[in-house]
Write a protein that holds these residues in place. Sequence first.
Motif, mmCIF file in Angstrom:
data_model
loop_
_atom_site.group_PDB
_atom_site.id
_atom_site.type_symbol
_atom_site.label_atom_id
_atom_site.label_comp_id
_atom_site.label_asym_id
_atom_site.label_seq_id
_atom_site.Cartn_x
_atom_site.Cartn_y
_atom_site.Cartn_z
ATOM 1 N N PRO A 118 6.050 2.444 0.355
ATOM 2 C CA PRO A 118 4.784 1.960 0.925
ATOM 3 C C PRO A 118 4.677 2.203 2.444
ATOM 4 C CG PRO A 118 6.243 0.127 0.427
ATOM 5 C CD PRO A 118 6.911 1.346 -0.114
ATOM 6 N N MET A 119 3.435 2.355 2.889
ATOM 7 C CA MET A 119 3.164 2.432 4.329
ATOM 8 C C MET A 119 3.241 1.034 4.931
ATOM 9 S SD MET A 119 1.387 4.892 2.576
ATOM 10 C CE MET A 119 -0.360 4.563 2.421
ATOM 11 N N THR A 120 2.697 0.064 4.212
ATOM 12 C CA THR A 120 2.781 -1.336 4.647
ATOM 13 C C THR A 120 3.171 -2.166 3.431
ATOM 14 O OG1 THR A 120 0.480 -1.807 4.133
ATOM 15 C CG2 THR A 120 0.955 -1.047 6.373
ATOM 16 N N CYS A 124 0.846 -1.207 0.000
ATOM 17 C CA CYS A 124 0.000 0.000 0.000
ATOM 18 C C CYS A 124 0.876 1.251 0.000
ATOM 19 C CB CYS A 124 -0.905 -0.032 1.222
ATOM 20 S SG CYS A 124 -2.194 1.210 1.153
ATOM 21 N N SER A 125 0.896 1.932 -1.142
ATOM 22 C CA SER A 125 1.846 3.027 -1.376
ATOM 23 C C SER A 125 1.105 4.304 -1.723
ATOM 24 C CB SER A 125 2.764 2.684 -2.553
ATOM 25 O OG SER A 125 3.297 1.399 -2.419
ATOM 26 N N PRO A 126 1.692 5.465 -1.381
ATOM 27 C CA PRO A 126 1.128 6.722 -1.864
ATOM 28 C C PRO A 126 1.319 6.824 -3.380
ATOM 29 C CG PRO A 126 2.761 7.076 -0.118
ATOM 30 C CD PRO A 126 2.903 5.664 -0.576
ATOM 31 N N ASP A 136 5.336 6.160 -4.322
ATOM 32 C CA ASP A 136 6.315 6.393 -3.260
ATOM 33 C C ASP A 136 6.432 5.191 -2.332
ATOM 34 O OD1 ASP A 136 7.622 8.950 -3.642
ATOM 35 O OD2 ASP A 136 5.605 9.813 -3.518
#
Lengths: 287, 213
Positions: free
Chosen positions: A110-112, A81-83, A108
Amino acid sequence: MTPAVRVLEVLAATGLVTVQDAGRPGFAHLGVPRAGWLDEPAALLANRLVGNEASAAVLEVLGTVAVRPAGPTWVAVTGACSPVSVAGRAVAFGEPVHVPAGAVLRVDLPMTGVRSYLAVAGGIAVEPVLGSRATDTLAWVGPARVEGGARLPIGAAAGEPQALDTPRAPMVSALRLLPGPRADWFDGDPLDALVAGPWTVDADSNRVGLRLDGPALRRHPAYVGRELASEGMVLGAVQVPPSGKPVVFLADHPVTGGYPVAAVVHPDDLWMCAQVGPGERLRFRRG
Amino acid sequence: MTAVLSVSGVPGVTAVRPVGATAALVEVDDAAHALALSLWLRSRVAALDVVPAAATVLVDGCSAADLHAVVGHWTGSADTPDGPLVEVPVVYDGPDLAGVAGLLGLTVDEVVAAHTETEHVVAFCGFAPGFGYLAGSPWDVPRLASPRAWVEPGSVGLAASWTGVYPTASPGGWQLVGRTDVVLWDPSAPRPALFEPGTRVRFVQVAALGGGS
């Protein structure tokens, strides 16, 4: 469309960005790794979202990438899961996104998760090598890694963008293990030791293998110091070198190996190996 | 624990071992049996990959039970397969040639004569795309104690009873006896590897490479 429209200009890439499709199995007897996307469900979802055939090549992004399609096109980013942004504005992850002509698409960090997948309508249309557009990072069969300045050809769009269909719970859980061929080399059932763990992902993990740190598996006394003649290896094989620290073979694994295989990760759980990063915990269960 | 399926009544084959649910490993006596069985299996099972090695054949895409049933019908032998014959010109000037001759108690000329008189056969591939393990030599040559960080493509090496030719530059621990300029690996060619399992190989001594000699 003019040919010039069907180009994806790569402005910048960090980490490891590669072109991947389902890979090139069938050449292992010639020493060629299969390669291909590590998180298959994520890559297939990205292709569905932009209306591509399942076989279309996508970008596997371990890091960041900025691209500029020469003409308007649909894209989708799945996996870790990325911006995602277009022309500097945040857009949806896991949904088809329209990129106007000349706009820059950025993925960008990833958050996870670890690896994200960028599908472009029409697919990345680099020249196939042995029937596949996948980059193999062990022997470097297939296209070169994607770097800033690259101009990647894009195929003609095959279908219409689709709404999100069957989202996968992006949760890494315990990986199912199946029996391997060399269980007798270990002290007790190696599945017990692997299930007990716990395991931590090593920093030197890559597309070749997921290296795990934890309580070393012990060899059966009859096999201590013995060498195994090299034998064919499968995707998901859990190979255990003399250190006792297991390595899960991923898409770019060598076609043969000389250490005993204690178990094999269930094919449907292999995608999780693409999404666990250094220092993260990983557990196995019997499958 | 692993359910190993033993095989009886098939010469040279001892067991089938499951590799997960959809692959299996056949254990055989030696590389010659592995090669012969792999060539037979290749056209009889709809597998993803059939990979011979030194004493096994991996079949990826076939359960152990199915493979066990198929292998029971193998009546083949480990006779040298009738694969295509390729000639490989070699300049025998490798940095380890004199050392190998010394280890074997032979002169350099005797090593070259024996190597060029032997018809080799590619038993299996591995290590790198297009790298074949060629059987035929009666020698047992130790690997280098310390592998070279860089081996030139086309280098001809010996290790154990194998001969190998490096298709691309790589690190390597085989004892180098010569060099060739044949193309061993071309992924754009219809047959990308010159050496496939079953290919027969004859090394031909030449004074120099190239020039269409």
